[in-house]
Motif scaffolding. Structure first.
Motif, PDB file in Angstrom:
ATOM      1  N   ASN A  59       0.801  -1.231   0.000  1.00 38.21           N
ATOM      2  CA  ASN A  59       0.000   0.000   0.000  1.00 38.21           C
ATOM      3  C   ASN A  59       0.827   1.270   0.000  1.00 38.21           C
ATOM      4  OD1 ASN A  59       0.651   0.421   2.716  1.00 38.21           O
ATOM      5  ND2 ASN A  59      -1.390  -0.001   3.496  1.00 38.21           N
ATOM      6  N   ASN A  60       2.135   1.208  -0.228  1.00 36.18           N
ATOM      7  CA  ASN A  60       2.880   2.456  -0.346  1.00 36.18           C
ATOM      8  C   ASN A  60       2.482   3.228  -1.595  1.00 36.18           C
ATOM      9  OD1 ASN A  60       4.589   2.642   1.992  1.00 36.18           O
ATOM     10  ND2 ASN A  60       5.622   0.820   1.240  1.00 36.18           N
ATOM     11  N   GLY A  61       2.173   2.508  -2.683  1.00 32.80           N
ATOM     12  CA  GLY A  61       1.697   3.191  -3.873  1.00 32.80           C
ATOM     13  C   GLY A  61       0.373   3.881  -3.626  1.00 32.80           C
ATOM     14  N   TYR A  62      -0.548   3.175  -3.002  1.00 32.62           N
ATOM     15  CA  TYR A  62      -1.859   3.740  -2.690  1.00 32.62           C
ATOM     16  C   TYR A  62      -1.715   4.946  -1.761  1.00 32.62           C
ATOM     17  CZ  TYR A  62      -6.587   4.045  -0.716  1.00 32.62           C
ATOM     18  OH  TYR A  62      -7.814   4.492  -0.301  1.00 32.62           O
ATOM     19  N   TYR A  63      -0.904   4.795  -0.704  1.00 32.87           N
ATOM     20  CA  TYR A  63      -0.726   5.891   0.242  1.00 32.87           C
ATOM     21  C   TYR A  63      -0.164   7.127  -0.447  1.00 32.87           C
ATOM     22  CZ  TYR A  63       0.615   8.492   4.408  1.00 32.87           C
ATOM     23  OH  TYR A  63       0.724   9.467   5.374  1.00 32.87           O
ATOM     24  N   GLY A  64       0.769   6.934  -1.381  1.00 35.01           N
ATOM     25  CA  GLY A  64       1.400   8.056  -2.048  1.00 35.01           C
ATOM     26  C   GLY A  64       0.439   8.944  -2.808  1.00 35.01           C
ATOM     27  N   VAL A  65      -0.702   8.395  -3.209  1.00 30.44           N
ATOM     28  CA  VAL A  65      -1.697   9.177  -3.946  1.00 30.44           C
ATOM     29  C   VAL A  65      -2.832   9.641  -3.040  1.00 30.44           C
ATOM     30  CG1 VAL A  65      -3.423   9.091  -5.787  1.00 30.44           C
ATOM     31  CG2 VAL A  65      -1.179   8.041  -6.140  1.00 30.44           C
ATOM     32  N   PHE A  66      -3.298   8.777  -2.148  1.00 28.69           N
ATOM     33  CA  PHE A  66      -4.535   9.039  -1.423  1.00 28.69           C
ATOM     34  C   PHE A  66      -4.333   9.690  -0.058  1.00 28.69           C
ATOM     35  CE2 PHE A  66      -5.889   6.213  -4.673  1.00 28.69           C
ATOM     36  CZ  PHE A  66      -7.237   6.429  -4.866  1.00 28.69           C
ATOM     37  N   ALA A  67      -3.088   9.772   0.442  1.00 29.91           N
ATOM     38  CA  ALA A  67      -2.870  10.226   1.814  1.00 29.91           C
ATOM     39  C   ALA A  67      -3.228  11.684   2.048  1.00 29.91           C
ATOM     40  CB  ALA A  67      -1.415   9.993   2.214  1.00 29.91           C
ATOM     41  N   ASP A  68      -3.277  12.510   0.995  1.00 33.94           N
ATOM     42  CA  ASP A  68      -3.683  13.902   1.208  1.00 33.94           C
ATOM     43  C   ASP A  68      -5.128  14.015   1.675  1.00 33.94           C
ATOM     44  OD1 ASP A  68      -1.164  14.807   0.568  1.00 33.94           O
ATOM     45  OD2 ASP A  68      -1.843  16.238  -0.945  1.00 33.94           O
ATOM     46  N   ASN A  69      -5.884  12.913   1.582  1.00 32.01           N
ATOM     47  CA  ASN A  69      -7.234  12.924   2.147  1.00 32.01           C
ATOM     48  C   ASN A  69      -7.200  13.091   3.663  1.00 32.01           C
ATOM     49  OD1 ASN A  69      -8.778  12.689  -0.215  1.00 32.01           O
ATOM     50  ND2 ASN A  69      -8.484  10.473  -0.280  1.00 32.01           N
ATOM     51  N   ASN A  70      -6.059  12.850   4.277  1.00 30.42           N
ATOM     52  CA  ASN A  70      -5.877  13.145   5.695  1.00 30.42           C
ATOM     53  C   ASN A  70      -5.099  14.449   5.828  1.00 30.42           C
ATOM     54  OD1 ASN A  70      -5.910  12.744   8.522  1.00 30.42           O
ATOM     55  ND2 ASN A  70      -3.829  11.931   8.433  1.00 30.42           N
ATOM     56  N   SER A  71      -5.579  15.475   5.165  1.00 27.34           N
ATOM     57  CA  SER A  71      -4.924  16.789   5.218  1.00 27.34           C
ATOM     58  C   SER A  71      -5.937  17.843   4.804  1.00 27.34           C
ATOM     59  CB  SER A  71      -3.704  16.824   4.291  1.00 27.34           C
ATOM     60  OG  SER A  71      -4.093  17.023   2.939  1.00 27.34           O
ATOM     61  N   ASP A  72      -5.466  19.076   4.711  1.00 30.03           N
ATOM     62  CA  ASP A  72      -6.316  20.165   4.257  1.00 30.03           C
ATOM     63  C   ASP A  72      -6.325  20.301   2.740  1.00 30.03           C
ATOM     64  OD1 ASP A  72      -3.636  20.860   4.312  1.00 30.03           O
ATOM     65  OD2 ASP A  72      -3.987  22.958   4.845  1.00 30.03           O
ATOM     66  N   ASN A  73      -5.645  19.397   2.036  1.00 37.14           N
ATOM     67  CA  ASN A  73      -5.587  19.473   0.573  1.00 37.14           C
ATOM     68  C   ASN A  73      -6.785  18.852  -0.113  1.00 37.14           C
ATOM     69  OD1 ASN A  73      -3.205  20.864   0.466  1.00 37.14           O
ATOM     70  ND2 ASN A  73      -1.963  19.128  -0.219  1.00 37.14           N
ATOM     71  N   THR A  74      -7.215  17.680   0.377  1.00 39.20           N
ATOM     72  CA  THR A  74      -8.270  16.940  -0.309  1.00 39.20           C
ATOM     73  C   THR A  74      -9.206  16.292   0.698  1.00 39.20           C
ATOM     74  OG1 THR A  74      -6.971  14.893  -0.486  1.00 39.20           O
ATOM     75  CG2 THR A  74      -6.781  16.463  -2.306  1.00 39.20           C
ATOM     76  N   PHE A  75     -10.314  15.782   0.184  1.00 36.20           N
ATOM     77  CA  PHE A  75     -11.364  15.197   1.018  1.00 36.20           C
ATOM     78  C   PHE A  75     -11.882  13.939   0.331  1.00 36.20           C
ATOM     79  CE2 PHE A  75     -15.796  14.643   2.281  1.00 36.20           C
ATOM     80  CZ  PHE A  75     -15.770  14.846   3.652  1.00 36.20           C
ATOM     81  N   ASP A  76     -12.022  12.862   1.109  1.00 34.72           N
ATOM     82  CA  ASP A  76     -12.590  11.613   0.584  1.00 34.72           C
ATOM     83  C   ASP A  76     -13.979  11.432   1.175  1.00 34.72           C
ATOM     84  OD1 ASP A  76     -13.283   9.038  -0.158  1.00 34.72           O
ATOM     85  OD2 ASP A  76     -11.312   8.190   0.258  1.00 34.72           O
ATOM     86  N   GLN A  77     -14.960  11.399   0.307  1.00 30.02           N
ATOM     87  CA  GLN A  77     -16.356  11.358   0.750  1.00 30.02           C
ATOM     88  C   GLN A  77     -16.835   9.967   1.157  1.00 30.02           C
ATOM     89  OE1 GLN A  77     -19.134  12.062  -2.578  1.00 30.02           O
ATOM     90  NE2 GLN A  77     -17.406  11.704  -3.962  1.00 30.02           N
ATOM     91  N   PHE A  78     -16.066   8.921   0.881  1.00 35.50           N
ATOM     92  CA  PHE A  78     -16.552   7.558   1.061  1.00 35.50           C
ATOM     93  C   PHE A  78     -16.028   6.958   2.366  1.00 35.50           C
ATOM     94  CE2 PHE A  78     -16.194   8.033  -3.663  1.00 35.50           C
ATOM     95  CZ  PHE A  78     -17.556   8.151  -3.909  1.00 35.50           C
ATOM     96  N   PRO A  79     -16.884   6.700   3.348  1.00 32.07           N
ATOM     97  CA  PRO A  79     -16.425   6.163   4.638  1.00 32.07           C
ATOM     98  C   PRO A  79     -15.674   4.839   4.501  1.00 32.07           C
ATOM     99  CG  PRO A  79     -18.691   6.937   4.805  1.00 32.07           C
ATOM    100  CD  PRO A  79     -18.345   6.968   3.349  1.00 32.07           C
ATOM    101  N   TRP A  80     -16.088   4.007   3.553  1.00 37.13           N
ATOM    102  CA  TRP A  80     -15.459   2.695   3.413  1.00 37.13           C
ATOM    103  C   TRP A  80     -14.026   2.762   2.880  1.00 37.13           C
ATOM    104  CZ3 TRP A  80     -19.918   4.271   0.922  1.00 37.13           C
ATOM    105  CH2 TRP A  80     -19.792   4.624  -0.425  1.00 37.13           C
TER     106      TRP A  80
END
Length: 542
Positions: A59-80
């Motif tokens: 999951n390092n590849g996944y984290y490298g793209v999606f981790a900004d969802n845990n920041s003020d940059n982006t938001f992930d709307q899907f709880p799952w």
């Protein structure tokens, strides 16, 4: 390294060669891990590939793209997808949200197994030293991630039984950092400067030095960081800023001269639709990464001034005009033109209500902020199959080295022409062409610190680093509290792309976030892990 991510299961095919014996006389398949496997360089490389598969596919590849969802940059709307609990500040040990604990230790255990056994292989000494260096790097990278996210974590250097693993205690973050830095220092000389052919994507000497520089910066080891950054700027290394910011992240231009470390995938490996998750609904996407208004506002205007500067020329009624080109390369905003060529020629419209478009904000699979992510998928034709994209994910690139060198010098208050040169090299990239830093305005430590932090944010947006910056700069209370917002509402003219925005109609994205500095700079250790290992101590506040 497109052929790297194979599983160790292929080693079972070794049993089929030259087999005239009775079937029951064959070695059992599970014995190939140790009694038969470590015989040749091919065996060692196949086992090492298993380490890579756990590191990148882990999951390092996944984290490298999606981790900004845990920041003020982006938001992930899907709880799952498990980012909401973390970003909202409500993660708990029993509901930790997205976690890297189990997958990371799976990789570490695989690397430890490799390192405990590779010594038995009869192979070229130089190649053996290189493979050992690769495995130690992968393990070091995982410990870097664990220590950043969780603080004190178990530091295990050898293969363990399940019973042993469930009794280990935690090492302090300082001890983990010391271990990782020592590992990177030791292995760098045994790694090549570059690879070619099917070996592209393996760990290089430059990757080891670059990760070391990042960790040194994150731990205020500024002289050491500067020294390592300078190494990467001189021979034998040939890294440079890639001419096109847009193409830098596109798969057709992978392995370019700016990439220092990436996770590489074949379409059959990265097959759960990263491109689909990232892109907008009208192009078949899910909008799992919705840029925020805060990120959009961080981009300067084309004259190099921030939007709150009266001399910037910023027009709130036309907020996307005359902005840093990295904004349009990163974000789909209302009125952005996707392409001038059919079949994808259209203006992105998430805000018009009469009629609604396929991208109307808040609708199913549409962005909740009205902003879509354009970075990584600026041309959907790059991906004939959105569910099997085979996309490389860059983890460290040369632009970050330039920014680290500048930041370390600013924080050391050793400001000279090289600080401006570092930042300007990124701002002047072809296709960006932002003005050089105004040295009359940015001329001391405080002002340059503000500039550098903004430059890191916009240059490295959605590359998995923003949370680490929030954490190390201790700005969580300022940027992770309160209501996340998106675009103003209004209309987009589909014939011209002209945008008309309605004042006072700011989109509210999700529930208001809460950030507790006493605990939220670290993630909770999953309760399931503490239940298995009673020696583990939970992070404060959880």
């Amino acid at each position: 390294m497109k052929n790297l991510f194979i599983t160790l299961i292929i080693l079972g095919s070794l049993a089929s060669s030259g087999c005239k014996k009775d079937f029951l006389d064959r070695a059992p398949l599970d014995s190939y891990t140790n009694t038969v496997l470590w015989k040749s360089s091919n065996d060692v490389l196949a086992a090492l590939n298993g380490c890579y598969s756990k590191w990148g596919g882990g999951n390092n590849g996944y984290y490298g793209v999606f981790a900004d969802n845990n920041s003020d940059n982006t938001f992930d709307q899907f709880p799952w997808e498990n980012w909401l609990a973390l970003s909202a500040g409500i993660a708990t040990p029993t509901n930790p949200g997205y976690t890297k604990w189990q997958s990371t230790y799976t990789c570490i255990q695989t690397c430890n197994w490799f390192l405990d056994n590779v010594g038995a292989a009869n192979m070229d000494a130089t190649l053996k030293a290189r493979t050992i260096g690769e495995a130690r790097f992968l393990r070091a990278y995982e410990y870097f991630m664990l220590s950043q996210l969780y603080g004190a974590v178990p530091l295990v250097e050898h293969n363990l039984t399940t019973d042993e693993a469930n009794k280990v205690t935690q090492a302090s973050k300082a001890d983990v950092v010391k271990f990782v830095l020592n590992e990177l220092t030791a292995i760098a000389p045994n790694l090549p400067v570059s690879y070619s052919g099917s070996d592209l994507g393996r760990i290089t000497q430059g990757a080891a030095i670059a990760l070391k520089a990042r960790i040194e910066l994150f731990n205020q080891m500024y002289p050491e960081c500067i020294a390592d950054c300078q190494k990467l700027m001189t021979a034998p290394f040939t890294y440079s800023i890639y001419p096109s910011y847009v193409n830098l992240f596109r798969q057709p231009f992978a392995d370019n001269q700016e990439v220092i470390l990436d996770v590489q995938f074949k379409p059959s490996d990265n097959n759960f639709g990263w491109a689909r998750n990232m892109t907008i609904n009208s192009l078949g996407g899910y909008n799992s990464i919705a840029p925020t208004q805060s990120l959009v506002d961080a981009y300067e205007t084309t004259n190099g001034k921030t939007i709150d500067d009266p001399a910037s020329g910023y027009n709130p009624a036309q907020p996307y005009q005359n902005r840093d080109p990295r904004l349009s390369a990163t974000v789909f905003y209302p009125g952005a033109q996707y392409s001038s060529k059919l079949p994808y020629g259209f203006y992105y419209d998430p805000i018009s209500s009469n009629p609604k478009t396929l991208d109307h904000w808040g609708d199913n699979n549409c962005s909740p902020s009205a902003y879509g992510l354009r970075k990584y998928t600026p041309f959907i034709a790059d991906f004939p199959n959105l569910d099997q994209v085979g996309m490389n994910v860059i983890l460290i690139r040369y632009a970050e080295i330039k920014l680290m060198d500048a930041e370390a010098k600013i924080e050391s208050n050793k400001i000279d022409a090289s600080v401006y040169d570092d930042i300007n090299a990124i701002r002047k990239r072809a296709g960006v062409n932002m003005p050089a830093v105004d040295q009359s305005k940015y001329n001391d430590q405080a002002s340059l610190r503000t500039l550098l932090r903004r430059e890191r944010r916009v240059e490295l947006a959605v590359e998995g680093l923003r949370w680490f910056d929030i954490q190390r700069w201790q700005i969580g209370q300022q940027v992770m509290n309160g209501q996340v917002t998106g675009s103003l509402l209004g209309t987009v003219n589909q014939a011209t792309g002209a945008v008309t925005l309605t004042p006072g109609t700011t989109i509210k994205v999700g529930a208001a976030r809460v950030f507790d500095p006493a605990k939220n700079y670290l993630w909770p250790i999953p309760q399931t892990e503490i239940d298995l290992n009673k020696s583990l101590k939970q992070n404060p506040g959880y």
